[in-house]
Every structure is written in structure tokens, then in C-alpha cells.
Design an enzyme around this catalytic site. Structure first.
Site, PDB file in Angstrom:
ATOM      1  CB  CYS A  74      -1.020  -0.309   1.392  1.00  0.00           C
ATOM      2  SG  CYS A  74       0.216   0.065   2.702  1.00  0.00           S
ATOM      3  CG  HIS A 108       3.370  -6.408  11.222  1.00  0.00           C
ATOM      4  ND1 HIS A 108       2.056  -6.029  12.553  1.00  0.00           N
ATOM      5  CD2 HIS A 108       4.180  -6.220  11.714  1.00  0.00           C
ATOM      6  CE1 HIS A 108       2.584  -5.911  13.463  1.00  0.00           C
ATOM      7  NE2 HIS A 108       3.588  -5.658  13.178  1.00  0.00           N
ATOM      8  CG  HIS A 124      -0.810  -4.174  15.781  1.00  0.00           C
ATOM      9  ND1 HIS A 124      -0.641  -2.552  14.867  1.00  0.00           N
ATOM     10  CD2 HIS A 124      -0.643  -4.578  14.969  1.00  0.00           C
ATOM     11  CE1 HIS A 124       0.146  -2.767  13.684  1.00  0.00           C
ATOM     12  NE2 HIS A 124      -0.717  -3.938  13.566  1.00  0.00           N
ATOM     13  CD  GLU A 166      -2.249   2.103  12.776  1.00  0.00           C
ATOM     14  OE1 GLU A 166      -1.677   0.942  11.883  1.00  0.00           O
ATOM     15  OE2 GLU A 166      -3.852   2.498  12.955  1.00  0.00           O
ATOM     16  CB  THR A 177      -5.321   1.978   9.492  1.00  0.00           C
ATOM     17  OG1 THR A 177      -3.683   1.526   9.575  1.00  0.00           O
ATOM     18  CG2 THR A 177      -5.277   3.726   9.761  1.00  0.00           C
ATOM     19  CB  CYS A 213      -6.528   3.121   5.769  1.00  0.00           C
ATOM     20  SG  CYS A 213      -4.883   2.771   4.599  1.00  0.00           S
ATOM     21  CB  SER A 265       0.273  -9.065   8.104  1.00  0.00           C
ATOM     22  OG  SER A 265      -0.402  -7.902   7.681  1.00  0.00           O
ATOM     23  CG  ASN A 305      -3.826  -4.428   6.449  1.00  0.00           C
ATOM     24  OD1 ASN A 305      -5.371  -4.882   5.336  1.00  0.00           O
ATOM     25  ND2 ASN A 305      -3.450  -3.297   5.108  1.00  0.00           N
TER      26      ASN A 305
HETATM   27  S1  SF4 Z   1      -2.371   2.654   7.271  1.00  0.00           S
HETATM   28 FE1  SF4 Z   1      -1.322   0.658   6.927  1.00  0.00          FE
HETATM   29  S2  SF4 Z   1      -2.434  -0.304   5.317  1.00  0.00           S
HETATM   30 FE2  SF4 Z   1      -3.227   1.618   4.827  1.00  0.00          FE
HETATM   31  S3  SF4 Z   1      -1.799   2.816   3.639  1.00  0.00           S
HETATM   32 FE3  SF4 Z   1      -1.028   3.396   6.075  1.00  0.00          FE
HETATM   33  S4  SF4 Z   1       0.440   1.381   6.545  1.00  0.00           S
HETATM   34 FE4  SF4 Z   1      -0.952   0.706   4.282  1.00  0.00          FE
END
Ligand code: SF4
Length: 348
Positions: free
Chosen positions: A53, A83, A176, A178, A244, A285, A314, A316
């Protein structure tokens, strides 16, 4: 959208041309049909959106450029940059040292760092406490910062609603990186609580409505609320933001649920709900939403198995696996070397 300079070995000519073709045919990204590759003996359906991404390409570009431009300097990453085990391995092989693991256990003691060392902040961002630690050593946490702009957007939104007197409810995994970073930044501006799923949101709603003794909140949500949290007054105005990479539908479900709780408990209407519930839909996101929608499009196809490739830690990727498992036998693999049968290894 901006394009990034990342090492060629992360690009596949086949995938790049498939993605470019789909992009030309569907500039507004409204078509979530998978791409059909027919090899005769096997048919492969590729999700409309997948792969690196914006935030990941941004982080890779900054990290490898930092290595290239600073020969002879000691370069550290706070923890995994993203990740993705391959990217982390490649950075290690380029000489980058990791300061801690993903749950904060130290590999390198802070006392070993010097002011002329380079420390790269991962794409998840980091906590204010860690930023201050680096500053105290004489290292700027902003100079080699790969924090994704979409994560930063969540922090900005949390700050905005916090300044308006809303408590920030963070939908995320409490451990996590984030979520820890978002919680730290959010807590510096507003009372904040982490909920990991709809069940915790339901448990929280009982405190909002005063259905259970408020003292129990501090035990039930131990480690998930900001230090100044006062359950007697911090549930009166709330807003929801998310890690996100959580399931977008789950964040929406939590936000809708809590909005309904506030609406009925305070007898509000759509006209005056904003007095007690902040609208934060714009923090989802784009990449997470696109990837999850693309997997849903993929699952309309009649297939035998689903193969999901990504790091085992990960968030995601694991959510994409959850979506696939609802319909198909699903294999979650880290890379091509995991494609095995008892007689042959199909690694290319
Ligand atoms: S928030 Fe996370 S999934 Fe979304 S663009 Fe940024 S790194 Fe990628």
C-alpha cells in the site's frame, strides 16, 4: 497517487502489468471483480487490490534511501518496519539493527544508542514516550520517520475531537504497535479507551448507560484506558477511531453501535447527535478498505481454495484470511517457499 522508488526486487513485471491494465480500465476503482488468469490446468483469480500500500511503499523508500545515503553510520529501526518478514529481513541484511521486538522487548538497550546514530520510526508510528526517549539521547524522532500519513491522519483526528471535549474510543488490538502509538498520541490530548472488538464495545456501553458499577470499568479495561480516565464523566461525549488495519466493517459496526447507544441514552436525534458523538468515518484507510472489498469481490467466484500470502503477524493479512475462511478452505502462507506437497516443493 504518488509513486515511490523501491528496490526492483519488490516489483514483479507480471503483477505490475496486470495492476496497470486494471487501473487503466477502472480509474475510479469501482470494479472489485478479480483478475482471471487461465493457465489451462489451473485457473487463478487475483484480487483486484493487493500488495504494498501507499504507507508500506513510503516506508520502504525512506528506509532503503537512509541506508544508501548513510554508509558507515549505525542505523536502527525501532522495531519491525512493517509486518512483512521479507522486508524486515532485507533491511537487517542491509545492516539495519532492530531496537525492540513487536511487543516492546528490547534487543538493544537505550544506553547503547548515541546522538549520531540514525533511528528509523516504523510505518505504524511510535509512542510519545519513545519519541521523548530518543530526544533525550539527542536523536530526532522525526528525521527518519516512516509513519504512514494515514496513521498520522488518525492521530490528527483524535487530537481534533479530543480538543472538542470528546473521549476517543480506539478500535484496535491493544498490543499492536500502531494501536499503542495511536493510544499514546490520543491520550496526550483526550481521555482514551481501546476496545478490541464489538464485545468490548458492548461491555463499554454498560458503563456509558450506568448499568454496572463504574468502578468495575478500571478492572475490566485495565491497561486500555488513559491514566487520567474518569469513568464518572468521560463517557458523556465520545468518538471512534481505529487501528487502520482492522476490519472496516467491524469498525463501522462498533461506531454505529456506540452512536445508537448515545442516541437512545441521551434521547438525541440525527440533528443533535454531534453534541455527544463525533463523526470520524474519514479515518478509515483506503488500502485496508480496498483490499477487504477486493477479497469480498474475489469470494463471488467459485474456487476450490483461497491462498493468502503475507506476514503471520500482519493484522491486515490476517483479516483477509478471516474473510476468505468464511467461504473457502484457506491457506495462509508467508511466501512461495511454503507451497509444498509431500513429494515436491513448488518454490519457483
Ligand atoms: S495505514 Fe497501514 S494499511 Fe493504510 S496505507 Fe498506511 S501502512 Fe498501508
Amino acid at each position: 497517487m504518488k509513486s515511490f522508488e523501491i528496490p526492483e526486487f519488490y516489483r514483479s513485471p507480471l503483477i505490475t502489468s496486470i495492476k496497470q491494465k486494471r487501473k487503466q480500465q477502472d480509474k475510479l476503482k469501482k470494479d472489485f471483480e478479480p483478475t482471471h488468469l487461465d493457465f489451462g490446468v489451473i485457473e487463478i483469480f487475483l484480487a483486484r487490490h493487493f500488495g504494498f500500500c501507499y504507507g508500506v511503499e513510503n516506508a520502504i523508500e525512506i528506509a532503503f534511501r537512509t541506508v544508501y545515503e548513510n554508509p558507515g553510520k549505525r542505523i536502527f529501526l525501532l522495531s519491525e518496519m512493517i509486518h512483512n518478514p521479507q522486508v524486515n529481513r532485507d533491511l537487517k541484511e542491509s545492516g539495519v539493527q532492530f531496537i525492540m521486538n513487536t511487543v516492546g522487548q528490547m534487543y538493544v538497550d537505550w544506553s547503547e544508542l548515541k546522538s549520531d546514530d540514525i533511528v528509523i520510526i516504523p510505518a505504524f508510528g511510535t509512542t510519545i514516550e519513545t519519541e521523548n526517549k530518543l530526544k533525550s539521547i539527542g536523536i530526532s524522532p522525526l528525521e527518519y520517520n516512516t509513519t504512514c500519513p494515514f496513521v498520522q491522519k488518525v492521530w490528527n483526528r483524535s487530537e481534533q475531537i479530543g480538543r472538542k471535549g470528546y473521549t476517543v474510543i480506539i478500535h484496535g488490538k491493544p498490543l499492536h504497535e500502531e494501536t499503542r502509538a495511536t493510544f499514546s498520541h490520543s491520550s496526550s490530548n483526550a481521555p482514551s479507551v481501546i476496545v478490541k472488538d464489538i464485545h468490548e464495545a458492548m461491555a463499554l456501553s454498560k458503563y456509558i448507560k450506568g448499568e454496572v458499577p463504574l468502578e468495575e470499568f478500571y478492572t475490566e479495561f485495565k491497561g486500555q484506558y488513559s491514566s487520567d480516565f474518569d469513568a464518572t464523566k468521560h463517557f458523556e461525549r465520545i468518538g471512534v477511531v481505529n487501528q487502520t488495519t482492522m476490519l472496516a466493517t467491524e469498525t463501522q459496526e462498533i461506531a454505529d453501535f456506540l452512536k445508537n447507544v448515545m442516541t437512545s441514552f441521551y434521547s438525541l436525534t440525527e440533528k443533535n447527535i454531534a453534541e455527544r458523538f463525533a463523526d470520524t468515518r474519514d479515518t478509515l484507510c483506503y488500502a485496508t478498505t480496498d483490499n477487504q472489498s477486493a477479497v469480498k469481490g474475489l469470494l463471488n467466484v467459485d474456487a476450490d481454495i483461497a491462498l493468502v500470502v503475507g506476514g503471520y503477524n500482519s493484522s491486515n493479512t490476517s483479516h483477509l484470511v478471516e474473510l476468505c475462511e468464511e467461504k473457502l478452505t484457506t491457506y495462509y502462507i508467508e511466501n512461495e517457499t511454503k507451497i509444498l506437497d509431500k513429494n515436491r516443493n513448488f518454490a519457483l
